[in-house]
Design an enzyme around this catalytic site. Structure first.
Site, PDB file in Angstrom:
ATOM      1  N   ASP A   1     -59.824  30.668   5.547  1.00  0.00           N
ATOM      2  CA  ASP A   1     -58.466  30.171   5.672  1.00  0.00           C
ATOM      3  C   ASP A   1     -58.486  28.645   5.768  1.00  0.00           C
ATOM      4  O   ASP A   1     -59.056  28.072   6.697  1.00  0.00           O
ATOM      5  CB  ASP A   1     -57.848  30.793   6.928  1.00  0.00           C
ATOM      6  CG  ASP A   1     -56.386  30.455   7.062  1.00  0.00           C
ATOM      7  OD1 ASP A   1     -55.644  30.691   6.094  1.00  0.00           O
ATOM      8  OD2 ASP A   1     -55.992  29.950   8.122  1.00  0.00           O
TER       9      ASP A   1
ATOM     10  N   THR B   1     -52.618  26.945   1.978  1.00  0.00           N
ATOM     11  CA  THR B   1     -53.151  25.712   2.556  1.00  0.00           C
ATOM     12  C   THR B   1     -54.290  25.135   1.718  1.00  0.00           C
ATOM     13  O   THR B   1     -54.355  23.936   1.497  1.00  0.00           O
ATOM     14  CB  THR B   1     -53.643  25.951   3.988  1.00  0.00           C
ATOM     15  OG1 THR B   1     -54.548  27.056   3.994  1.00  0.00           O
ATOM     16  CG2 THR B   1     -52.497  26.267   4.909  1.00  0.00           C
ATOM     17  N   THR B   2     -55.163  26.013   1.234  1.00  0.00           N
ATOM     18  CA  THR B   2     -56.291  25.527   0.446  1.00  0.00           C
ATOM     19  C   THR B   2     -55.784  24.873  -0.841  1.00  0.00           C
ATOM     20  O   THR B   2     -56.194  23.756  -1.189  1.00  0.00           O
ATOM     21  CB  THR B   2     -57.234  26.696   0.090  1.00  0.00           C
ATOM     22  OG1 THR B   2     -57.487  27.456   1.261  1.00  0.00           O
ATOM     23  CG2 THR B   2     -58.533  26.201  -0.486  1.00  0.00           C
TER      24      THR B   2
ATOM     25  N   ASP C   1     -50.792  35.577   6.690  1.00  0.00           N
ATOM     26  CA  ASP C   1     -50.556  35.089   5.324  1.00  0.00           C
ATOM     27  C   ASP C   1     -49.579  36.014   4.610  1.00  0.00           C
ATOM     28  O   ASP C   1     -48.641  35.573   3.954  1.00  0.00           O
ATOM     29  CB  ASP C   1     -51.869  35.044   4.521  1.00  0.00           C
ATOM     30  CG  ASP C   1     -52.737  33.843   4.914  1.00  0.00           C
ATOM     31  OD1 ASP C   1     -52.268  33.000   5.706  1.00  0.00           O
ATOM     32  OD2 ASP C   1     -53.876  33.753   4.414  1.00  0.00           O
TER      33      ASP C   1
HETATM   34  P1  ADP Z   1     -54.647  29.405  -0.231  1.00  0.00           P
HETATM   35  O1  ADP Z   1     -55.119  28.912   1.096  1.00  0.00           O
HETATM   36  O2  ADP Z   1     -54.285  28.278  -1.133  1.00  0.00           O
HETATM   37  O3  ADP Z   1     -53.596  30.448  -0.129  1.00  0.00           O
HETATM   38  P2  ADP Z   1     -56.352  31.542  -1.132  1.00  0.00           P
HETATM   39  O4  ADP Z   1     -57.798  31.625  -0.862  1.00  0.00           O
HETATM   40  O5  ADP Z   1     -55.449  32.460  -0.393  1.00  0.00           O
HETATM   41  O6  ADP Z   1     -55.931  30.050  -0.898  1.00  0.00           O
HETATM   42  O7  ADP Z   1     -56.154  31.741  -2.685  1.00  0.00           O
HETATM   43  C1  ADP Z   1     -54.897  31.739  -3.285  1.00  0.00           C
HETATM   44  C2  ADP Z   1     -55.038  31.788  -4.772  1.00  0.00           C
HETATM   45  O8  ADP Z   1     -55.675  33.011  -5.176  1.00  0.00           O
HETATM   46  C3  ADP Z   1     -53.694  31.757  -5.465  1.00  0.00           C
HETATM   47  O9  ADP Z   1     -53.739  30.851  -6.532  1.00  0.00           O
HETATM   48  C4  ADP Z   1     -53.517  33.181  -5.960  1.00  0.00           C
HETATM   49  O10 ADP Z   1     -52.726  33.271  -7.118  1.00  0.00           O
HETATM   50  C5  ADP Z   1     -54.942  33.583  -6.241  1.00  0.00           C
HETATM   51  N1  ADP Z   1     -55.144  35.038  -6.271  1.00  0.00           N
HETATM   52  C6  ADP Z   1     -54.897  35.936  -5.311  1.00  0.00           C
HETATM   53  N2  ADP Z   1     -55.224  37.183  -5.716  1.00  0.00           N
HETATM   54  C7  ADP Z   1     -55.706  37.071  -6.978  1.00  0.00           C
HETATM   55  C8  ADP Z   1     -56.231  37.992  -7.947  1.00  0.00           C
HETATM   56  N3  ADP Z   1     -56.318  39.280  -7.685  1.00  0.00           N
HETATM   57  N4  ADP Z   1     -56.627  37.501  -9.141  1.00  0.00           N
HETATM   58  C9  ADP Z   1     -56.534  36.176  -9.390  1.00  0.00           C
HETATM   59  N5  ADP Z   1     -56.077  35.277  -8.536  1.00  0.00           N
HETATM   60  C10 ADP Z   1     -55.654  35.696  -7.349  1.00  0.00           C
HETATM   61 MG    MG Z   2     -53.676  32.370   0.572  1.00  0.00          MG
END
Ligand code: ADP
Ligand code: MG
Length: 554
Positions: A61, A94-95, A403
């Protein structure tokens, strides 16, 4: 005229100016983005954080990582601020937001290298951000509050790859039921799912209404949604009833005990009678307090402070259920759920101040006893009780569920969602480049750099999943150029796909907030050409490490 040199600042002030200051800030900001980059997306890696006291957190996270690593550099701290804003405004993304800011700065550096003035870059970035918001709003997809299917997909997308993997579907269900129960969706206008329209709804969802409680000792699948409030508190005495039906609840924020249990020196006691006298006086005060509580008609008390042994004894005799040291925030939640008023003066406690619920009862949960308040007068009170075998697991599940809650709530608040897996970023980037071409001049270059910064998201998603980032990006771009707006990365199957069909959906607000705060901070950092740092008064250390700490890392 005197020959004395002009002394503008004391000697221990450290100053970095012009290009050095700029490059140093950009480097620090980029480093922050590099730290979190490998955690992006469902195939991202975790980080293990060990605190000075040896506490361990395993997480991917973004905001948790940045909060824990104690960043010192002022520009890097500004990056952490983006993550915080994202967390408080949306609760997810956030990332991504930090990464976009890092990339905006990296790309700005290229422009600085080709002697484009920072003012021009910031102007171009601002234009691009404004245009991006407009496009984003146009191409977002409209949803309605009873689109349970879509909401479930939003919740599942938020939780993919977050340690909640096996129970994702169950958690998504809990999240949606919880949000539905507390939300206020007054709009009656019915819409087709996924219609592209430029409307924003104002449905109300306050996530503070959802209480999250954690119980160690059972399996993760036993996590459940409970109507009412669950408190991680047991009744203060075994003599008290296990269960109260038709509960009348008093909330008090002062102790049911004498302030100073030791006899104060001011009272001089010279005979056993005197001591006895004094003690029975103390007892009388406690007795009066308990009597007042009972008179009000309360059969349950939640007390923010302590309840002493004698008070416990008296309460038990009156068959009153009592918990002590209940957190202020919990008292507030119980107040909202049951209509009880938090009272600070027992003299004021009246029947009307009491809250109502059908049942208050103590139930054993794993290793602990918890207090359940069910059938509250306000049906909006809900608790998600997270269960799991260890604290690390429970905490990571909590972050995943938060989240999910944030994403579902923000999808409902705006009534807008976007295709995930990098699809929306590629489409935005394409349209921004097009917009840039209409501008010409040097701003065009800045707009183009802004546009390519957005591609960093799908690029990194691919990279973290072990796919070839360049191939993926090329394929995505060509699909979007051919008009396929929903082409993105499907990381369930590691391929470029229609992400709506693959059920990878995110709230519009994640993206709009990320673009807004990333741009703001990138511009702020670009405009700094002088860093003046005073020495830390206690340690004599510089507050700001200057360029030294970061040399050789470029
Ligand atoms: P953040 O802290 O930015 O939310 P995450 O590690 O939660 O970072 O990653 C979010 C990203 O992962 C988003 O761009 C989302 O569209 C992508 N994502 C989530 N599930 C999938 C999936 N099954 N296939 C491709 N991308 C995905
Ligand atoms: Mg996320």
């Amino acid at each position: 005229m005197s020959e004395k040199p002009v002394v503008l600042m004391p000697e221990d002030i450290q100053r970095v100016m012009g290009k050095d200051a700029q490059r140093n800030n950009i480097l620090a900001a980029r480093m922050v983005s590099e730290v979190v980059k490998t955690t992006l997306g469902p195939k991202g890696m975790d980080k293990m954080l060990v605190s000075p006291t040896g506490d361990i957190i395993v997480t991917n996270d973004g905001v948790t990582i940045l909060e824990e690593i104690q960043i010192e550099h002022p520009a890097a701290k500004m990056m952490v601020e983006i993550a915080r804003t994202q967390e408080s405004e949306v609760g997810d993304g956030t990332t991504s937001s930090v990464m976009i800011a890092g990339k905006l700065l990296e790309n700005a550096e290229k422009l600085l290298d080709s002697k484009i003035h920072p003012t021009l870059i910031t102007k171009g970035y601002r234009m691009a951000a404004e245009k991006a918001q407009q496009i984003l709003n146009e191409i977002s997809l409209k949803i309605s509050p009873d689109d349970d299917d879509v909401l479930k997909q939003v919740a599942m997308t938020a939780m993919t790859g977050k340690g909640a993997e096996d129970s994702r579907e169950k958690f998504a269900d809990i999240i949606i039921r919880a949000v539905k129960q507390i939300g206020d969706f007054h709009s009656s206008e019915s819409t087709q799912s996924f219609e592209r329209k430029q409307v924003q709804k104002n449905w109300k969802v306050d996530l503070d209404d959802i209480k999250i409680e954690k119980a160690k000792g059972d399996s993760v699948e036993k996590t459940e949604l409970i109507s009412g409030i669950v408190l991680d508190k047991e009744k203060v005495s075994n003599e008290m009833p296990e269960k109260i039906e038709g509960a009348k609840i008093a909330l008090i924020d002062f102790p049911l005990e004498i302030k100073n249990p030791e006899i104060e020196t001011k009272i001089s006691i010279s005979s056993p009678e005197q001591l006895q006298n004094f003690l029975s006086q103390e007892e009388k005060v406690i007795k009066d307090m308990v009597e007042k509580v009972a008179e009000s008609g309360a059969n349950v008390i939640f007390c923010q402070k302590g309840i002493d042994d004698f008070a416990q004894y008296l309460l038990s005799r009156k068959k009153i259920y009592a918990c002590r040291r209940v957190a202020k925030s919990d008292l507030e939640k119980i107040s909202k759920a049951t209509g009880a008023k938090i009272v600070s003066n027992l003299g004021e406690l009246k029947d009307v101040d009491l809250g109502k619920s059908e049942v208050v009862e103590e139930i054993k949960q794993g290793e602990d006893n918890m207090t359940y308040i069910r059938g509250c007068s306000n049906p909006k009170a809900v608790t998600i009780l997270i269960r799991g075998g260890s604290e690390h697991v429970i905490d990571e599940i909590e972050r995943a569920i938060k989240d999910g809650l944030g994403d579902v709530a923000s999808s409902l608040k705006t009534g807008l969602v976007v295709p995930g897996g990098g699809a929306i970023e590629i489409e935005l980037s394409k349209r921004l480049k097009h917009f840039g071409q209409s501008l010409g001049g040097r701003e065009q270059l800045a707009v183009e750099e802004f546009a390519s910064a957005l591609e960093f998201i799908p690029l990194t998603l691919a990279e973290n999943a072990g796919m070839d980032p360049i191939d993926v990006l090329t394929e995505l771009k060509s699909k979007h150029n051919a008009g396929d707006m929903n082409a993105g990365l499907n990381l369930f199957e590691n391929k470029v796909d229609n992400v709506l069909n693959a059920k990878i959906i995110e709230p519009y607000k994640i993206k709009s907030q990320a673009i807004a705060s990333a741009t703001e901070v990138a511009i702020m950092i670009l405009r700094i050409d002088d860093v003046i740092a005073s020495a830390d008064s206690k340690s004599g250390k510089m507050n700001y490490a200057g360029s030294k700490g970061y040399q050789g890392m470029d």
